[in-house]
Design a protein around this motif. Structure first.
Motif, PDB file in Angstrom:
ATOM      1  N   GLU A 142       0.832  -1.205   0.000  1.00  9.76           N
ATOM      2  CA  GLU A 142       0.000   0.000   0.000  1.00  9.76           C
ATOM      3  C   GLU A 142       0.867   1.255   0.000  1.00  9.76           C
ATOM      4  O   GLU A 142       0.552   2.240  -0.674  1.00  9.76           O
ATOM      5  CB  GLU A 142      -0.950  -0.002   1.199  1.00  9.76           C
ATOM      6  N   SER A 145       2.059   1.757  -3.510  1.00  7.35           N
ATOM      7  CA  SER A 145       1.026   1.828  -4.536  1.00  7.35           C
ATOM      8  C   SER A 145       0.838   3.252  -5.061  1.00  7.35           C
ATOM      9  O   SER A 145       0.752   4.200  -4.278  1.00  7.35           O
ATOM     10  CB  SER A 145      -0.306   1.321  -3.981  1.00  7.35           C
ATOM     11  N   GLN A 149      -5.256   4.517  -0.985  1.00 10.43           N
ATOM     12  CA  GLN A 149      -6.585   4.295  -0.441  1.00 10.43           C
ATOM     13  C   GLN A 149      -6.986   5.519   0.376  1.00 10.43           C
ATOM     14  O   GLN A 149      -6.210   6.049   1.148  1.00 10.43           O
ATOM     15  CB  GLN A 149      -6.610   3.063   0.466  1.00 10.43           C
TER      16      GLN A 149
END
Length: 153
Positions: A142, A145, A149
């Motif tokens: 994450e 990435s 998010q």
């Protein structure tokens, strides 16, 4: 030892290069005196965690078999923010049948984050096996990435 968002990292190395970076599952005393040979590694890891580095430039000296070193070299070719499957990695190394050996060598990677074994996933996209714990693997993926998010809470 240095503090990271994922726990205490232990760095081992000398004039020949960095031989080990590992995350510990216990509370260790953080060393504030960092040997000269390890200072660049500490600095680059801090940059990585701050989001300011996506590639490491360090002299490495991991200890392993020739096959393990071939796998670790292949891991270093996985771009930041990307993943490959164990099957893809086996194909890149020239032997699709070596998938278990590749997975085993991946799991023995002594250079946490620097040699990005966390970027290897199952063929179905699952976060299979990670010596540092799957929660850390998920955090690292994450972190890298390009699609962050968002959270309401």
């Amino acid at each position: 030892m240095i503090e990271t968002p994922l726990g205490i990292a232990k760095i081992i190395g000398d004039n020949e290069g960095i031989s080990s970076v590992s995350v510990l599952n216990s509370n260790e005393v953080i060393t504030h005196i960092i040997p000269d040979e390890l200072q660049d590694c500490v600095y680059q890891l801090q940059e990585y965690f701050n989001g300011d580095r996506n590639q490491f430039n360090l002299k490495l000296n991991p200890q392993g078999t020739d096959f393990q070193k071939r796998v670790w070299d292949a891991l270093e070719q996985i771009p930041y923010g990307k993943t490959v499957s164990y099957l893809e990695l086996s194909k890149q190394l020239g032997d699709v049948k070596a998938i278990r050996a590749v997975a085993n060598a991946n799991g023995k990677n002594p250079l946490w984050i620097i040699v990005p074994c966390h970027r290897v996933i199952g063929s179905d996209g699952s976060l299979t096996g990670y010596a540092g714990g799957l929660h850390r693997k998920q955090w690292l993926l994450e972190h890298e990435s390009p699609y962050k998010q968002q959270s309401l809470f």
